[in-house]
Enzyme design. Structure first.
Site, PDB file in Angstrom:
ATOM      1  N   ASN A 295       0.825  -1.230   0.000  1.00  0.00           N
ATOM      2  CA  ASN A 295       0.000   0.000   0.000  1.00  0.00           C
ATOM      3  C   ASN A 295       0.851   1.268   0.000  1.00  0.00           C
ATOM      4  O   ASN A 295       0.736   2.145   0.846  1.00  0.00           O
ATOM      5  CB  ASN A 295      -0.998  -0.002   1.168  1.00  0.00           C
ATOM      6  CG  ASN A 295      -0.336  -0.054   2.532  1.00  0.00           C
ATOM      7  OD1 ASN A 295       0.831  -0.432   2.645  1.00  0.00           O
ATOM      8  ND2 ASN A 295      -1.070   0.321   3.561  1.00  0.00           N
TER       9      ASN A 295
ATOM     10  N   HIS B 172      -2.198 -10.345  11.271  1.00  0.00           N
ATOM     11  CA  HIS B 172      -2.520  -9.716  12.558  1.00  0.00           C
ATOM     12  C   HIS B 172      -3.838 -10.166  13.217  1.00  0.00           C
ATOM     13  O   HIS B 172      -4.758  -9.377  13.390  1.00  0.00           O
ATOM     14  CB  HIS B 172      -2.493  -8.194  12.443  1.00  0.00           C
ATOM     15  CG  HIS B 172      -3.123  -7.620  11.192  1.00  0.00           C
ATOM     16  ND1 HIS B 172      -4.407  -7.894  10.799  1.00  0.00           N
ATOM     17  CD2 HIS B 172      -2.618  -6.772  10.256  1.00  0.00           C
ATOM     18  CE1 HIS B 172      -4.664  -7.226   9.669  1.00  0.00           C
ATOM     19  NE2 HIS B 172      -3.595  -6.558   9.326  1.00  0.00           N
TER      20      HIS B 172
ATOM     21  N   ASN C 148      -5.456  -0.993  13.105  1.00  0.00           N
ATOM     22  CA  ASN C 148      -6.452  -1.838  12.478  1.00  0.00           C
ATOM     23  C   ASN C 148      -5.858  -3.208  12.203  1.00  0.00           C
ATOM     24  O   ASN C 148      -4.923  -3.297  11.415  1.00  0.00           O
ATOM     25  CB  ASN C 148      -6.913  -1.193  11.158  1.00  0.00           C
ATOM     26  CG  ASN C 148      -8.023  -1.978  10.498  1.00  0.00           C
ATOM     27  OD1 ASN C 148      -8.483  -2.984  11.024  1.00  0.00           O
ATOM     28  ND2 ASN C 148      -8.455  -1.520   9.331  1.00  0.00           N
TER      29      ASN C 148
ATOM     30  N   ASP D 288       3.808  -5.570  11.886  1.00  0.00           N
ATOM     31  CA  ASP D 288       2.882  -4.657  11.191  1.00  0.00           C
ATOM     32  C   ASP D 288       3.358  -3.208  11.380  1.00  0.00           C
ATOM     33  O   ASP D 288       2.554  -2.285  11.574  1.00  0.00           O
ATOM     34  CB  ASP D 288       1.445  -4.839  11.682  1.00  0.00           C
ATOM     35  CG  ASP D 288       0.413  -4.147  10.780  1.00  0.00           C
ATOM     36  OD1 ASP D 288       0.806  -3.615   9.720  1.00  0.00           O
ATOM     37  OD2 ASP D 288      -0.770  -4.120  11.156  1.00  0.00           O
TER      38      ASP D 288
ATOM     39  N   HIS E 105       3.806   6.584  11.062  1.00  0.00           N
ATOM     40  CA  HIS E 105       2.988   7.757  10.727  1.00  0.00           C
ATOM     41  C   HIS E 105       3.600   9.006  11.343  1.00  0.00           C
ATOM     42  O   HIS E 105       4.135   8.971  12.449  1.00  0.00           O
ATOM     43  CB  HIS E 105       1.557   7.599  11.255  1.00  0.00           C
ATOM     44  CG  HIS E 105       0.721   6.674  10.425  1.00  0.00           C
ATOM     45  ND1 HIS E 105       0.407   6.928   9.113  1.00  0.00           N
ATOM     46  CD2 HIS E 105       0.140   5.488  10.725  1.00  0.00           C
ATOM     47  CE1 HIS E 105      -0.334   5.941   8.632  1.00  0.00           C
ATOM     48  NE2 HIS E 105      -0.504   5.048   9.586  1.00  0.00           N
TER      49      HIS E 105
ATOM     50  N   GLY F 202      -2.259   2.554  13.090  1.00  0.00           N
ATOM     51  CA  GLY F 202      -0.980   1.868  13.043  1.00  0.00           C
ATOM     52  C   GLY F 202       0.036   2.370  14.050  1.00  0.00           C
ATOM     53  O   GLY F 202      -0.048   3.497  14.539  1.00  0.00           O
TER      54      GLY F 202
END
Ligand SMILES: [Zn+2]
Length: 442
Positions: free
Chosen positions: A88, A226, A272, A299, A303, A340
Site C-alpha cells: 500500500n 494480525h 487496524n 505490522d 505515521h 498503526g
C-alpha cells in the site's frame, strides 16, 4: 546458538566464509586461526536472522513517514535481516516496475533485505488481479492487499487459484467493513467511555470464516494477518482440521496490550485491527503457547504526528492522566487519525517477554520469528545449517533497556511502548556475512 531447523541448541562457534555458513563446531575447538576475524558474542544467543513478514515502509510515496533507507536501518537495529514490505505504497506495488524499484533501492541501502509484497488487485481496488507471474519474476514473494480487505469472494477465489498454481501464499487483512465501519477502537467499555466509534471483533472473525471456507475449497495457501480476536483463532483451528493450508501471525501490540491502552496513549494505541479485550489477549497468548499462531509480525506502520492528529489530541493523553471522555469534536479527530504503530525496534524485545514469562521456549521464539516467516516468503533462510546464507542475529536476552522513541532509526515515533522497560535486545545483525548493525558500540 539456537537453530531449530538443525535441532541445535548449545555453545557453538559459527564460521562464516564468502557470505555463507561454512562450519558449525563445538565452541573453542578450532576456529581461532590467524586468518579468521573473531566476533566474540559468547554471552549471547546466535540465531538465524529474524524475518518480519509484515511491515509498511511507505516507499514509494510517503517519505515524511518512512523510506526504504530508514525502514531497513530500523529493521537491522531491531534484529531483522529480512522484512516483507506491504504494497500500500504510492504508487501501489501492483506492477513489476514498482517491485523492481523497491528491490533496487534496498540494494543501495546495504542493510536488511527487503522482500516486496505484491498487491493482489490492481490499485488495491479489489477487482482486477495483478499479473502474478510477472510480479514474482520482478521479486515479489507474497501477495496481499493489506490495509484493505478483498470484499469480492470471486476475486479472492480467482487469486487463490493463480497463487496456488505458482506456489505462493496470499496474506489476508480480515475485515468486514460492514461491521467495522471505520471504528476507531474495539467495540466495548473503552470505546464507550472515550465516546469513539467501536470496531467489533466479529468484523474480523466473520471475514476469517468466509475466507477460510474459500481457502479450504481451493486448497491454496493463505496467511491470516494480525489476528486479534479469540473467535478467529477457533476458526483457524477448525479450518486446519478440514485441511486448510493456513498460517497466521500476531503482532506484539496485540499480545501485549489490551484496549485500555488507548486511555493512556490515545491515537498511538489506534490500529487496524484494534487492540482487543483482556480476554482476547489471554487467548492470543494461549494460541502462541499451543502453536496455533505460527509467527510474529510487527505490522510496522509509521505515521507522522499530523496523520496521528497529535496537534489536536496529544495534550489529552499520556502516562499519568487517563482521560475520562472526549468531546464530540475530539472524538471525530480520534476517528480520523491514521491507524498503526511502529514496531521494528520493539518487536523482538516484546516477543522476548514471552520467553522471560515462561510462555514459550527460545527455540519456539526463533521458529516464530525466523523459520516460519521464511517458509511463508518461500525463502531459503531461517537456518544456520552449513551451506546456508549467513543471515545471523545475535541477541542479548538479558539486556535491560527502556523504549526511547526519540532514538528510533525509523522516521516515525508512533508507539504505545514509550518508556516501557524490556529485557532482551538484538546486539548484532549480519546479512550474508556482513555486519549491518552492531549495537555493542551503542
Ligand atoms: Zn492489515
Amino acid at each position: 546458538m539456537i537453530d531449530p531447523v538443525s535441532a541445535l541448541d548449545g555453545e557453538f562457534d559459527v564460521l562464516v566464509r564468502d557470505g555463507d555458513i561454512a562450519a558449525v563446531e563445538r565452541a573453542g575447538t578450532r576456529m581461532n586461526s590467524p586468518d579468521t576475524s573473531v566476533v566474540d558474542v559468547s554471552e549471547y544467543w546466535i540465531v538465524p536472522g529474524l524475518i518480519d513478514p509484515h511491515v509498511h515502509l511507505r516507499d514509494p510515496g510517503f517519505p515524511e513517514k518512512e523510506t526504504i533507507q530508514t525502514g531497513l536501518r530500523a529493521s537491522a537495529a531491531g534484529g531483522f535481516t529480512t522484512v516483507a514490505a506491504m504494497a500500500n505504497t504510492l504508487p501501489v506495488n501492483d506492477s513489476p516496475a514498482t517491485t523492481r524499484y523497491m528491490v533496487e533501492r534496498a540494494k543501495e541501502v546495504h542493510s536488511a533485505r527487503l522482500v516486496p509484497v505484491s498487491a493482489v488487485t490492481q490499485g488495491l481496488r479489489g477487482s482486477a488481479l495483478v499479473d502474478f507471474a510477472a510480479m514474482i519474476e520482478a521479486g515479489a514473494r507474497l501477495f496481499s492487499d493489506d490495509g484493505i480487505p478483498i470484499d469480492d469472494a470471486m476475486v479472492l477465489s480467482q487469486a487463490l487459484d493463480e497463487t496456488k498454481r505458482l506456489g505462493y501464499a496470499v496474506a489476508l487483512h480480515e475485515e468486514d467493513c460492514a461491521l467495522s465501519r471505520n471504528g476507531a477502537l474495539n467495540a466495548g467499555a473503552v470505546s464507550k467511555q472515550l465516546g469513539v466509534s467501536g470496531y467489533p471483533d466479529s468484523a474480523e472473525s466473520q471475514r476469517v470464516r468466509r475466507d477460510l471456507a474459500i481457502a479450504i475449497g481451493s486448497g491454496a495457501a493463505v496467511h491470516v494477518c494480525h489476528v486479534s480476536a479469540a473467535e478467529s483463532l477457533e476458526l483457524i483451528r477448525a479450518a486446519r482440521r478440514h485441511g486448510a493450508q493456513v498460517t497466521c501471525e500476531v503482532t506484539p501490540h496485540h499480545f501485549t496490550l489490551d484496549e485500555s491502552a488507548a486511555m493512556i496513549w490515545g491515537t498511538n494505541a489506534k490500529m487496524n485491527p484494534p487492540l482487543r479485550s483482556h480476554s482476547d489477549v489471554e487467548h492470543l497468548i494461549a494460541a502462541i503457547r499451543d502453536g496455533t499462531i505460527d509467527m510474529i509480525a510487527s505490522d510496522h506502520a509509521p505515521h507522522d504526528p499530523d496523520s496521528k492528529r497529535m496537534p489536536q489530541l496529544g495534550a489529552y493523553f499520556g502516562p499519568g492522566h487517563p482521560v475520562a471522555q472526549l468531546d464530540h469534536e475530539s472524538a471525530e479527530e480520534f476517528a480520523h487519525a491514521a491507524n498503526g504503530v511502529v514496531g521494528l525496534e520493539t518487536s523482538l524485545g516484546l516477543a522476548l517477554q514471552l520467553v522471560h514469562r515462561s510462555i514459550i521456549e527460545p527455540t519456539r521464539l526463533i521458529e516464530m520469528m525466523s523459520v516460519n516467516p521464511a517458509a511463508l516468503l518461500r525463502m531459503e533462510a531461517g537456518t544456520l545449517a552449513v551451506g546456508a546464507i549467513a543471515d545471523i542475529t545475535v541477541i542479548d536476552p538479558n539486556l535491560e533497556w527502556s523504549v526511547a522513541p526519540e532514538k528510533f532509526l525509523s522516521k516515525s515515533r508512533n508507539t504505545p511502548f514509550a518508556g516501557m522497560w524490556l529485557k532482551g535486545k538484538a546486539v548484532l545483525t549480519m546479512v550474508a556475512g556482513e555486519i549491518i548493525y552492531d549495537g555493542r558500540k551503542a
